[in-house]
Design an enzyme around this catalytic site. Structure first.
Site, short mmCIF file in Angstrom:
data_model
loop_
_atom_site.label_atom_id
_atom_site.label_comp_id
_atom_site.label_asym_id
_atom_site.label_seq_id
_atom_site.Cartn_x
_atom_site.Cartn_y
_atom_site.Cartn_z
N ARG A 50 0.87 -1.30 0.00
CA ARG A 50 -0.01 0.05 -0.05
C ARG A 50 0.86 1.30 0.03
NH1 ARG A 50 -5.14 2.21 1.63
NH2 ARG A 50 -5.08 3.59 3.45
N HIS A 71 -8.20 7.97 2.72
CA HIS A 71 -7.82 8.83 3.89
C HIS A 71 -8.80 9.91 4.04
CE1 HIS A 71 -3.33 7.39 3.52
NE2 HIS A 71 -3.96 6.60 4.25
N TYR A 122 3.50 10.71 2.65
CA TYR A 122 4.05 10.24 1.48
C TYR A 122 4.78 10.91 0.57
CZ TYR A 122 1.22 6.13 2.25
OH TYR A 122 0.69 4.92 2.94
#
Length: 295
Positions: free
Chosen positions: A244, A267, A276
């Protein structure tokens, strides 16, 4: 055994607030740990005050609990005592001035594209389970599904003619996720050639089955990933969640908008997705240092 007041609280958050079974289980574990502490101190829920909570948290730290674990405990106790105070089950809320420890920023492990390719090449495609493993890995990397979403995926959730799947994520939030052509092809192959052999005379709505024809569990996926990672010769600490993380990082590095990644991952808050960007910046620095003549 939990005090009646806490048991009632768990029932409320599961039934009335619709929290997932995994979330409720995590709260239950935290409250069970706290209950054991109260029993050792010969205290009841009504006896809990600010100092008793601090003593408990310091005891957790002394036993080597990580900051993230202590922070989760604070959150659990804060929500529980807020409910108990609101219902008139305790006179005071002992959590009002308790602050959770600051979380150290933890960047998740991410596979390189080359490592992902090696992992995806491991399954033995001459075997029934090998085809299942291939389809599972391709789907996880193509969609960024959580492992809980993967194991709960049913045949009705697949819309392969449109290259889409639907899933229910955290907080019972539904989302539609596009699936790449390669993953779609392997899913079709698995459903046609492999799944019927695993299912035999049993019935199951879930897509991915174990070798007994029953839905594969989260633990089963975890153990499988560990095994395949070892066979691929990858030495990183890899879990199902790593695929993921890798999915999110790779599409960001290739120019995807952060809001799109947020939607794909499910999210609720974009601040969760922003981790990220740190990984991508780290990769950017690495590439710069490797290829710039003056780096």
């Amino acid at each position: 055994m939990l005090p009646q007041e806490m048991a009632d609280y768990l029932r409320v958050i599961q039934v009335e607030r619709g929290l997932s079974q995994n979330t409720v289980k995590a709260y239950q574990q935290d409250l069970t740990t706290f209950t054991k502490f109260l029993e050792e101190q010969h205290k009841t829920v009504q006896d809990v005050d600010h100092l008793l909570v601090l003593t408990f948290l310091n005891q957790l730290r002394a036993k080597g609990r990580a900051n993230t674990s202590v922070a989760r405990m604070v959150t659990t106790l804060r929500k529980c005592f807020s409910y108990l105070k609101k219902e008139g089950l305790v006179a005071h809320d002992p959590m009002q001035n308790i602050k959770p420890p600051k979380k150290a920023q933890h960047l998740p492990a991410v596979l390189t594209i080359e490592e992902v390719d090696r992992l995806l090449d491991v399954p033995d495609l001459t075997k029934t389970l090998g085809i299942r493993n291939k389809a599972m890995l391709e789907l996880m990397y193509a969609t960024g599904l959580r492992v809980s979403e993967l194991v709960n995926l049913t045949l009705a959730d697949l819309h392969l003619d449109m290259s889409l799947i639907q899933t229910i994520g955290k907080g019972d939030k539904e989302r539609i996720i596009p699936v790449g052509e390669v993953a779609v092809d392997w899913l079709k192959t698995y459903l046609r050639d492999s799944r019927p052999k695993l299912l035999k005379d049993k019935k199951a709505d879930q897509i991915f089955l174990n070798d007994h024809g029953r839905p594969i569990s989260r633990q089963g996926v975890w153990q499988l990933i560990k095994k395949l990672v070892k066979e691929a010769g990858i030495e990183k600490d890899v879990s199902p969640h790593t695929l993921r993380h890798s999915f999110a990082t790779h599409i960001l590095e290739n120019g995807a908008d952060l809001r799109i990644v947020q939607e794909l991952l499910g999210h609720s808050d974009i601040s969760t997705t922003q981790i990220y960007t740190h990984i991508s910046k780290g990769r950017l620095t690495q590439v710069y240092d490797q290829y710039h003549p003056r780096a």
